[in-house]
Motif scaffolding. Structure first.
Motif, PDB file in Angstrom:
ATOM      1  N   UNK A 115       0.836  -1.209   0.000  1.00 55.70           N
ATOM      2  CA  UNK A 115       0.000   0.000   0.000  1.00 55.70           C
ATOM      3  C   UNK A 115       0.869   1.255   0.000  1.00 55.70           C
ATOM      4  N   UNK A 116       1.979   1.189   0.724  1.00 52.27           N
ATOM      5  CA  UNK A 116       2.844   2.365   0.811  1.00 52.27           C
ATOM      6  C   UNK A 116       3.459   2.717  -0.536  1.00 52.27           C
ATOM      7  N   UNK A 117       3.991   1.728  -1.242  1.00 55.23           N
ATOM      8  CA  UNK A 117       4.731   2.042  -2.467  1.00 55.23           C
ATOM      9  C   UNK A 117       3.820   2.286  -3.665  1.00 55.23           C
ATOM     10  N   UNK A 118       2.584   1.767  -3.613  1.00 56.03           N
ATOM     11  CA  UNK A 118       1.666   1.985  -4.738  1.00 56.03           C
ATOM     12  C   UNK A 118       0.714   3.146  -4.484  1.00 56.03           C
TER      13      UNK A 118
ATOM     14  N   UNK B 101      11.758   1.350  -4.060  1.00 54.39           N
ATOM     15  CA  UNK B 101      10.582   2.209  -3.926  1.00 54.39           C
ATOM     16  C   UNK B 101      10.200   2.399  -2.462  1.00 54.39           C
ATOM     17  N   UNK B 102      10.338   1.324  -1.671  1.00 50.82           N
ATOM     18  CA  UNK B 102       9.982   1.449  -0.263  1.00 50.82           C
ATOM     19  C   UNK B 102      10.974   2.340   0.485  1.00 50.82           C
ATOM     20  N   UNK B 103      12.255   2.219   0.172  1.00 50.32           N
ATOM     21  CA  UNK B 103      13.245   3.084   0.816  1.00 50.32           C
ATOM     22  C   UNK B 103      12.926   4.551   0.517  1.00 50.32           C
ATOM     23  N   UNK B 104      12.578   4.841  -0.738  1.00 56.77           N
ATOM     24  CA  UNK B 104      12.224   6.213  -1.112  1.00 56.77           C
ATOM     25  C   UNK B 104      10.994   6.684  -0.339  1.00 56.77           C
ATOM     26  N   UNK B 105       9.990   5.819  -0.224  1.00 60.47           N
ATOM     27  CA  UNK B 105       8.790   6.156   0.548  1.00 60.47           C
ATOM     28  C   UNK B 105       9.142   6.398   2.009  1.00 60.47           C
ATOM     29  N   UNK B 106       9.978   5.517   2.576  1.00 63.35           N
ATOM     30  CA  UNK B 106      10.297   5.577   3.998  1.00 63.35           C
ATOM     31  C   UNK B 106      10.985   6.886   4.376  1.00 63.35           C
ATOM     32  N   UNK B 107      11.732   7.441   3.433  1.00 59.18           N
ATOM     33  CA  UNK B 107      12.420   8.705   3.686  1.00 59.18           C
ATOM     34  C   UNK B 107      11.459   9.883   3.798  1.00 59.18           C
TER      35      UNK B 107
END
Length: 454
Positions: A152-155, A306-312
């Motif tokens: 859900x986070x990355x999409x 993509x998740x690392x980018x979101x997490x930042x």
């Protein structure tokens, strides 16, 4: 007029079930006395409420387990084809795992910090299951919850698609089913307040058109699936089905989560790797640490990026993922031993050979009494189904379930020294299972069918 259930006369079934229940109860006085003495401390009399759902008049009490056999407190030794319903897929207390656990216990049980074993475990997870960026959980339920959050986070999408009749652990987000073509909250959930159907969609397995239509809305973050349905009655994918699902997910921008907690029985590395199917997120639980509570989830490199980018970008604080005891050194010691020394190609060859023998023996027994049943196998996992087959989706699998017959048959097998999984007719072969144990199970199955059908 004679009434039949799964091809068996109802009076004959009732007589058999009653006799077997009396036989079981009479043979286990120590178990009954111990259960009575301990009654009252546990809700429902057992440590986990579902333990009362075994098809016996009362639960067995296990004194010990080793290899592919358990011994109860009355001294009965049972050939174990349940194997902790996959948790002990590689046998009870494999020697390398038992040794590693004992050694780690002297060095500490939990630190909230990684151990040297953790670094080797990361390499072994990748070697066994493919190129993913890994995280450790304690149960497959936990791992699936994390996988859903990441998807859900990355999409940026809210919904998760699952297949009707599936089960991915106690994951509230996907406790849905199909009713008259509509996704609804699954019945029977305790204390349920939120409506999972608002953020999940269910379609039938093997129906690519239904899946494509659901993905066309553009709001599905991920498809969460077992490559073979195992949690109702086993349903195999149609030829080419998963290639079509993969293509549909790619076209829709939807991630594909493969939950191989059960289908790790299909071969070294799991079903997806063995069949050339690339998952975006991979989930594995139960058996990977040789019986120690553990699970893992991994992100394909692009999803990880993509998740690392979101997490930042997110607000620092609680992520909703992770538990204090997950990733503890006891897990890593067991993981290293099991992945490296127990979960081997040689072990799977043994499991596959004996599972094929079991499949053939059960099928011959069914044919011998002209029962309207069938047998299905995925690697080391074998299941007899008390209905004609093959099954193609969850609705058919649910309709094929026949609790009165299954409970009587399970109990009949226990009384003949064989334990199979409690909630459906599933049997597992471990690297420690012996040919003579398989032959005893086949013989017991033949004997029970003769009483039910002759």
């Amino acid at each position: 007029m004679t009434t039949l259930i799964a091809g068996i006369e109802t009076d004959r079934l009732r007589h058999f079930a009653t006799r077997e229940a009396i036989r079981f109860a009479a043979s286990r006085p120590n178990t009954q006395a111990a259960l009575a003495a301990g009654d009252g401390a546990f809700l429902a009399g057992v440590p986990m409420h579902w333990m009362r759902d075994w098809p016996m008049p009362f639960a067995l009490l296990v004194e010990s387990a080793k290899g592919a056999r358990i011994t109860d407190v009355d001294g009965y030794r049972l050939d174990d084809f349940c194997l902790g319903d996959t948790g002990s897929l590689f046998g009870h207390s494999p020697a390398p795992v038992a040794k590693a656990v004992a050694q780690q216990a002297r060095r500490g049980l939990t630190y909230m910090l990684p151990s040297p074993d953790a670094l080797e475990v990361g390499r072994l997870l990748t070697k066994r299951f493919g190129n993913f960026r890994w995280q450790i959980a304690t149960t497959a339920s936990d791992a699936n919850r994390c996988a859903i959050r990441v998807a859900r986070a990355v999409t940026g999408r809210p919904k998760i698609l699952v297949f009707n009749g599936c089960y991915h652990g106690t994951v509230e987000d996907v406790m849905v089913a199909l009713a008259d073509g509509q996704t609804v909250t699954r019945a029977g959930m305790v204390g349920q307040v939120a409506n999972p159907a608002a953020h999940a969609v269910a379609v039938e397995f093997n129906d690519i058109a239904a899946l494509q239509a659901a993905l066309a809305a553009g709001d599905v973050a991920a498809v969460l699936a077992e490559p073979v349905m195992t949690n109702c009655a086993m349903v195999l994918p149609d030829p080419g089905y998963w290639l079509a699902v993969r293509a549909a997910c790619d076209a829709a921008g939807t991630l594909l989560i493969m939950d191989e907690t059960h289908t790790v029985s299909s071969g070294l590395g799991g079903w997806a790797r063995g069949n050339g199917l690339q998952a975006d997120i991979f989930v594995i639980g139960k058996s990977i640490a040789g019986g120690v509570a553990c699970a893992a989830w991994g992100l394909a490199p692009e999803v990880a990026r993509r998740f690392v980018a979101y997490d930042l970008t997110r607000t620092p604080g609680h992520s909703g993922m992770g538990t204090t005891l997950s990733g503890n050194p006891l897990q890593f010691a067991a993981l290293r031993a099991n992945l490296g020394a127990v979960m081997t190609r040689k072990a799977y060859a043994h499991m596959e050979k004996l599972a094929a023998r079991l499949e053939a023996g059960l099928a011959a027994a069914i044919t011998g009494v002209s029962a309207p049943w069938h047998v299905v196998r995925v690697g080391a996992r074998v299941e007899f189904i008390c209905a004609p087959g093959p099954l193609r989706n969850g609705s058919q699998a649910l309709a094929a379930q026949c609790p009165p017959v299954e409970r009587a048959l399970h109990l009949g097998l226990v009384n003949r020294g064989c334990l199979i999984a409690p909630f459906h007719n599933m049997m597992l072969i471990s690297p420690m299972t012996k040919k003579r144990q398989v032959d005893r199970l086949i013989g017991a199955f033949v004997e029970v069918l003769a009483e039910l059908f002759d």
